[in-house]
Every structure is written in structure tokens, then in C-alpha cells.
Design a protein around this motif. Structure first.
Motif, PDB file in Angstrom:
ATOM      1  N   SER A  84       0.818  -1.294  -0.207  1.00 23.14           N
ATOM      2  CA  SER A  84      -0.147   0.096  -0.017  1.00 23.14           C
ATOM      3  C   SER A  84       0.784   1.091   0.027  1.00 23.14           C
ATOM      4  O   SER A  84       0.295   2.486   0.033  1.00 23.14           O
ATOM      5  CB  SER A  84      -0.843  -0.129   1.314  1.00 23.14           C
ATOM      6  OG  SER A  84      -0.353   0.091   2.449  1.00 23.14           O
ATOM      7  N   GLN A  85       1.978   1.107  -0.123  1.00 19.61           N
ATOM      8  CA  GLN A  85       2.999   2.299   0.057  1.00 19.61           C
ATOM      9  C   GLN A  85       2.710   3.184  -1.249  1.00 19.61           C
ATOM     10  O   GLN A  85       3.073   4.481  -0.679  1.00 19.61           O
ATOM     11  CB  GLN A  85       4.396   1.801   0.115  1.00 19.61           C
ATOM     12  CG  GLN A  85       4.827   1.517   1.572  1.00 19.61           C
ATOM     13  CD  GLN A  85       4.730   2.619   2.477  1.00 19.61           C
ATOM     14  OE1 GLN A  85       5.426   3.675   2.706  1.00 19.61           O
ATOM     15  NE2 GLN A  85       3.622   2.571   3.316  1.00 19.61           N
ATOM     16  N   GLY A  86       2.333   2.737  -2.415  1.00 18.86           N
ATOM     17  CA  GLY A  86       2.211   3.611  -3.300  1.00 18.86           C
ATOM     18  C   GLY A  86       0.877   4.707  -3.170  1.00 18.86           C
ATOM     19  O   GLY A  86       0.989   5.742  -3.577  1.00 18.86           O
ATOM     20  N   SER A  87      -0.098   4.383  -2.256  1.00 18.82           N
ATOM     21  CA  SER A  87      -0.985   5.264  -1.999  1.00 18.82           C
ATOM     22  C   SER A  87      -1.121   5.789  -0.533  1.00 18.82           C
ATOM     23  O   SER A  87      -1.888   6.482  -0.153  1.00 18.82           O
ATOM     24  CB  SER A  87      -2.275   4.404  -2.139  1.00 18.82           C
ATOM     25  OG  SER A  87      -2.398   3.524  -1.408  1.00 18.82           O
ATOM     26  N   THR A  88      -0.091   5.538   0.190  1.00 12.95           N
ATOM     27  CA  THR A  88      -0.203   5.934   1.463  1.00 12.95           C
ATOM     28  C   THR A  88       0.755   7.205   1.887  1.00 12.95           C
ATOM     29  O   THR A  88       1.926   7.106   1.539  1.00 12.95           O
ATOM     30  CB  THR A  88       0.333   4.826   2.559  1.00 12.95           C
ATOM     31  OG1 THR A  88      -0.470   3.846   2.410  1.00 12.95           O
ATOM     32  CG2 THR A  88       0.360   5.510   4.071  1.00 12.95           C
ATOM     33  N   PRO A  89       0.210   8.331   2.182  1.00 14.31           N
ATOM     34  CA  PRO A  89       0.929   9.633   2.418  1.00 14.31           C
ATOM     35  C   PRO A  89       2.355   9.243   3.403  1.00 14.31           C
ATOM     36  O   PRO A  89       1.832   8.989   4.513  1.00 14.31           O
ATOM     37  CB  PRO A  89       0.099  10.744   2.690  1.00 14.31           C
ATOM     38  CG  PRO A  89      -1.227  10.015   3.395  1.00 14.31           C
ATOM     39  CD  PRO A  89      -1.196   8.451   2.613  1.00 14.31           C
ATOM     40  N   LYS A  90       3.067   9.923   3.117  1.00  9.23           N
ATOM     41  CA  LYS A  90       4.195   9.746   4.122  1.00  9.23           C
ATOM     42  C   LYS A  90       4.048  10.908   5.281  1.00  9.23           C
ATOM     43  O   LYS A  90       4.734  10.725   6.428  1.00  9.23           O
ATOM     44  CB  LYS A  90       5.756  10.139   3.385  1.00  9.23           C
ATOM     45  CG  LYS A  90       5.902   8.896   2.606  1.00  9.23           C
ATOM     46  CD  LYS A  90       7.275   9.183   1.676  1.00  9.23           C
ATOM     47  CE  LYS A  90       7.627   8.358   0.727  1.00  9.23           C
ATOM     48  NZ  LYS A  90       8.983   8.406   0.115  1.00  9.23           N
ATOM     49  N   GLY A  91       3.355  12.162   5.041  1.00 12.25           N
ATOM     50  CA  GLY A  91       3.088  12.962   6.059  1.00 12.25           C
ATOM     51  C   GLY A  91       2.009  12.634   6.808  1.00 12.25           C
ATOM     52  O   GLY A  91       0.960  11.996   6.410  1.00 12.25           O
ATOM     53  N   THR A  92       1.779  13.369   7.994  1.00 14.84           N
ATOM     54  CA  THR A  92       0.815  13.105   8.893  1.00 14.84           C
ATOM     55  C   THR A  92       0.006  14.541   9.028  1.00 14.84           C
ATOM     56  O   THR A  92       0.523  15.251   9.538  1.00 14.84           O
ATOM     57  CB  THR A  92       1.356  12.458   9.981  1.00 14.84           C
ATOM     58  OG1 THR A  92       2.010  11.349  10.111  1.00 14.84           O
ATOM     59  CG2 THR A  92       0.259  12.268  11.074  1.00 14.84           C
ATOM     60  N   PRO A  93      -1.270  14.552   8.620  1.00 14.77           N
ATOM     61  CA  PRO A  93      -1.913  15.450   8.687  1.00 14.77           C
ATOM     62  C   PRO A  93      -2.119  16.030  10.143  1.00 14.77           C
ATOM     63  O   PRO A  93      -2.671  15.114  10.934  1.00 14.77           O
ATOM     64  CB  PRO A  93      -3.509  15.152   8.004  1.00 14.77           C
ATOM     65  CG  PRO A  93      -3.125  14.358   7.171  1.00 14.77           C
ATOM     66  CD  PRO A  93      -2.100  13.392   7.670  1.00 14.77           C
ATOM     67  N   SER A  94      -2.005  17.452  10.373  1.00 13.61           N
ATOM     68  CA  SER A  94      -2.312  17.860  11.752  1.00 13.61           C
ATOM     69  C   SER A  94      -2.557  19.125  11.628  1.00 13.61           C
ATOM     70  O   SER A  94      -2.155  20.119  10.638  1.00 13.61           O
ATOM     71  CB  SER A  94      -0.974  17.655  12.495  1.00 13.61           C
ATOM     72  OG  SER A  94       0.041  18.482  12.436  1.00 13.61           O
ATOM     73  N   LEU A  95      -3.227  19.851  12.802  1.00 16.95           N
ATOM     74  CA  LEU A  95      -3.656  21.222  12.780  1.00 16.95           C
ATOM     75  C   LEU A  95      -3.603  21.637  14.386  1.00 16.95           C
ATOM     76  O   LEU A  95      -3.999  21.042  15.143  1.00 16.95           O
ATOM     77  CB  LEU A  95      -5.137  21.644  12.538  1.00 16.95           C
ATOM     78  CG  LEU A  95      -5.656  22.851  12.880  1.00 16.95           C
ATOM     79  CD1 LEU A  95      -4.999  23.687  11.672  1.00 16.95           C
ATOM     80  CD2 LEU A  95      -7.113  22.887  12.390  1.00 16.95           C
ATOM     81  N   ILE A  96      -2.678  22.734  14.585  1.00 16.15           N
ATOM     82  CA  ILE A  96      -2.219  23.105  15.840  1.00 16.15           C
ATOM     83  C   ILE A  96      -2.466  24.803  16.076  1.00 16.15           C
ATOM     84  O   ILE A  96      -1.791  25.367  15.061  1.00 16.15           O
ATOM     85  CB  ILE A  96      -0.956  22.627  16.414  1.00 16.15           C
ATOM     86  CG1 ILE A  96      -0.842  21.255  16.469  1.00 16.15           C
ATOM     87  CG2 ILE A  96      -0.490  23.297  17.836  1.00 16.15           C
ATOM     88  CD1 ILE A  96       0.566  20.714  16.625  1.00 16.15           C
TER      89      ILE A  96
END
Length: 444
Positions: A158-170
Motif C-alpha cells: 500500500s505504500q504507493g497510496s499512503t502519504p508519508k506526512g501526517t495531517p495535523s492542525l495546531i
């Protein structure tokens, strides 16, 4: 007890899996593979309210396997203690003991003790690994390694479709006076050019550039706001911005003029017999009273009153007929710790503009029949909201017009706002906690 590091890790992940099961059962959605981003955001809020330990939605995603990593993520002890406490145990150690007892994991068939092998000492504050026979230990270890191998293979595929970054809002400065310039830091997967946006919770929204990390927003009206990072129509992360008041405050603004609001300095509002704002005061503040305008009364403070067990009663008078005002509406909003209750009452012919929200549940007059929210308050009327154990009942002029239950608790009430189109009057307002009898300090 004889063990090795690999075996300890196997047992650690085994208990973590059981912990996740119990957390999912407590949350009310046992199939966590079907959870959306909204579930992780909500669970993060619930965990903080219940345990006072902040576990971000992204950390929860790692724990439950939503975000894939090279190896199964294993959280620190404080995080595991909080998860165990939410699931009904004193701490992580009690959960481990309970699981071992329930599943008969502490039965000893043949102790694994051999001469020349030393006994490993568990890390400080860690629960000991239950004693196992050689046969059973090898069986569990083999099964666990097989599961980990399958998970690792699936992750690689699944690595081809999994984003490496992690969405976050602070928000770096979530608490401030009115007005307030809030500074947000946003993280999105830079490799992807998806449709990200940032909803500031005050009716304003901006698109997000994956290469930009800092966003500023100017809040002009006191209250409690939920800012949300959104991808398409799906919430990814959220944070709270809070602008408290000292007693009641009044703010006015004009329709289609989104660039300015007009604070109105009125001494003794709702405390010395002053129940309204007149047109002269509005003109002095800068409002063109020949156009469509709104006046909002806000009292934002920590109340100590439950947003899931309270009663609100108020007597209101909406604006008389005047230039620019046709619908004579009033909006009432109860600001909770993580969401709101809100309803909009209009003249009967204007229910197209009516709205109704109880926490996560919402209805709009544009898509649904909200004719029960049509009432003419130009000569006065009463509104009553009764909430018991997350079941809300709305009354207009002493007649129940709507009833609904909701799932996501508001927890503590952080304020009230009442907004009129045109000039309006609040003749009385009472808010009390049904469990403790505590009265809102802003009642009159």
C-alpha cells in the motif's frame, strides 16, 4: 521467567491489541477498521475529557493501525494508562492482569527454566509477561510473527497510496482576548496535491497550500470556535480557539460586509436593566441601519454547567418591521467544549433560513422541513431548551416542537450567544445545570 526481547514485544503487541478492542467497545464502534478520521478526532477529545491526557488523532491512528509504519507502533506508558483508564481499568497494568486472567494466560503447564539462562527483568512500571509452557509460547510466538509478516507485506503493497506526512492542525495561541489573531500550524502530505482547506469555525474558510505551514486568522467576535483541517469533505484534525468575555458583550455587523464588525460599548448590559441596543447606539458604532444588519449578544465563560444536562429559558422580542429586515430572525447558540447546540427561529414565511444543530446532528431549512421553527417574535415569545442525558427538547412559546438524541457529548458549556437580525431585546435568560442546580452567572 525466561523470555527474550522478541517474546516480550510479541506479548506487548498482544495486550495492545486487546486494549484497542476494549477502547473500541467503550467508544461504541467495535469495528475500528471502519473508523473515519472524524472518529479519531472525536475519540481524542473524549479521551482528554475522561483522562486529562492529550492523545492526538494521529497518534490514535498509529495505535489502531490506520497510519502504517515500518513496525507496529507501541505507545509510551502514560498513553497506554490513559487508554486503559478509558476502557474501565485503573491503568495499563490492571488491564494486562485482567486480560491474562480472563484468557487464562497465567496457567503454568511446564515452567520454562533452564540452567545457564538468566531471568530478564521487565522495564520499570511494566507488567510482567505471564508464564507459559514451551509449547504454548512457541505457538503464540509463531502466530504473532506470522501476523506481523502479513501486516508488513500489506503495508509495503500500500505504500504507493499512503502519504508519508501526517495531517495535523495546531493553534499556537488558542486563548485570547477579543479581537484575537490566532496562529495555526498545518501539516499535510507534501507529496500530494489534494484539496485541503482550513475551516476557522467562524464562517470563514481558506484553501491550504501543501507547501505552507503557518496560517493566521483574525477572530473579531468573542466565543468558542472549532477550527478544522479538511481534505475534500472529510475532517482530518481540529483544534479549539477561545475568546472569553467579561460578562455580556454586544457586536454588530452588516450583511455582505465580511471585512468588519462593530463592537458596541454598552455599560451594564443585561445587568442594569439594559436589555437591547437602540438604533442611535448602532449608528454611533458605525452601522448603517438602513441596510440589513445583525446584533449579537455573547457571554463566553467557563460555566461549570453540563452541556448534556441543562435547561435554558429566555424571553425574546425580535426586531419590528424596518428597512432591510424581512425575516426578523433570532439565532441561539450554546457553546460546548467540543461542539455546539444551535437553532434559528424565523418568521413563518422565512423558514428557508432556519437551522438546527444538536452536537453532531444538524438540519437545514434549505433541504428539510423546519416549519416548526417558524414563529413571529416581534411582540415577544419564549424559547426553552431542555437537554437530559444527551436528549434535547426544544420548546417555542411553551409548546414542544422538536426532540432528538445525539451521540457526541458537549461536556462543559463555555458560553451563550443570541443573534438578532436588526434590533432585538432579551427580556430574561436563565441557564442551570439539571444535575447540580448551578446557575449561569450571566442569567438575569
Amino acid at each position: 521467567m525466561v523470555t527474550d526481547k522478541g517474546q516480550e514485544q510479541t506479548w506487548s503487541y498482544y495486550y495492545l491489541e486487546r486494549c484497542c478492542q476494549r477502547v473500541a467497545e467503550t467508544y461504541g464502534r467495535e469495528e475500528w477498521s471502519e473508523w473515519t478520521n472524524g472518529d479519531y478526532i472525536l475519540l481524542s477529545r473524549i479521551l482528554f475529557r475522561k483522562t486529562r491526557v492529550q492523545i492526538s488523532p494521529n497518534t490514535l491512528k498509529r495505535i489502531f493501525g490506520k497510519i502504517k509504519t515500518d513496525a507496529r507502533y507501541y505507545p509510551q506508558k502514560a498513553t497506554r494508562d490513559a487508554l486503559a483508564a478509558y476502557a474501565g481499568f485503573g491503568d495499563w497494568d490492571q488491564l494486562v492482569e485482567a486480560v491474562a486472567e480472563e484468557e487464562s494466560l497465567s496457567e503454568v503447564e511446564e515452567p520454562l527454566i533452564e540452567e545457564g539462562l538468566h531471568q530478564n527483568v521487565p522495564e520499570q512500571n511494566e507488567s510482567p509477561v505471564p508464564k507459559r509452557s514451551v509449547k504454548r509460547t512457541l505457538l503464540w510466538t509463531g502466530m504473532s510473527l506470522l501476523i506481523l509478516l502479513v501486516l508488513w507485506a500489506g503495508w509495503k503493497i500500500s505504500q504507493g497510496s499512503t502519504p508519508k506526512g501526517t495531517p495535523s492542525l495546531i493553534c499556537k495561541n488558542p486563548l485570547g482576548e477579543n479581537p484575537h489573531s490566532a496562529i495555526f500550524t498545518v501539516q499535510t502530505p507534501h507529496e500530494r496535491a489534494d484539496d485541503y482547506s482550513l475551516d476557522f469555525g467562524d464562517g470563514k474558510r481558506t484553501s491550504v497550500n501543501p507547501n505552507t505551514t503557518v496560517y493566521n486568522h483574525y477572530y473579531e467576535v468573542p466565543g468558542r470556535y472549532q477550527a478544522v483541517l479538511i481534505q475534500g469533505n472529510e475532517p482530518l484534525d481540529s483544534t479549539t480557539v477561545y475568546l472569553p468575555t467579561q460578562g455580556w458583550a454586544a457586536t454588530a455587523y452588516m450583511m455582505y460586509d465580511t471585512s468588519r464588525v462593530y463592537p458596541i460599548d454598552v455599560p451594564a448590559l443585561f445587568t442594569g436593566g439594559k436589555r437591547t441596543i437602540n438604533t442611535q447606539e448602532l449608528s454611533q458604532a458605525g452601522i448603517d441601519t438602513n441596510r440589513t444588519f445583525f446584533v449579537e449578544f455573547t457571554n463566553a465563560q467557563q460555566t461549570g454547567i453540563s452541556g448534556d444536562n441543562f435547561e435554558l429559558q429566555t424571553h425574546l422580542i425580535t426586531t419590528p418591521d424596518r428597512t432591510g429586515i424581512r425575516c426578523s430572525q433570532v439565532d441561539v447558540r450554546i457553546m460546548g467544549e467540543s461542539s455546539n447546540h444551535m437553532f434559528v427561529v424565523t418568521k413563518p414565511g422565512c423558514v428557508y433560513w432556519s437551522k438546527l444543530n444538536f452536537s453532531e446532528k444538524g438540519w437545514s431549512g434549505r433541504q428539510e422541513d423546519l416549519s416548526f421553527l417558524g414563529a413571529d417574535f416581534r411582540r415577544g415569545g419564549t424559547l426553552r431548551l431542555l437537554v437530559k442525558n444527551q436528549q434535547a427538547r426544544l420548546y417555542i412559546n411553551d409548546r414542544q416542537v422538536f426532540e432528538s438524541t445525539y451521540t457526541h457529548p458537549l461536556q462543559q458549556i463555555y458560553g451563550i450567544s443570541i443573534r438578532f437580525s436588526g434590533v432585538g431585546t432579551v427580556s430574561s435568560l436563565n441557564l442551570k445545570d439539571l444535575n447540580t442546580g448551578k446557575m449561569f452567572r450571566g442569567s438575569f
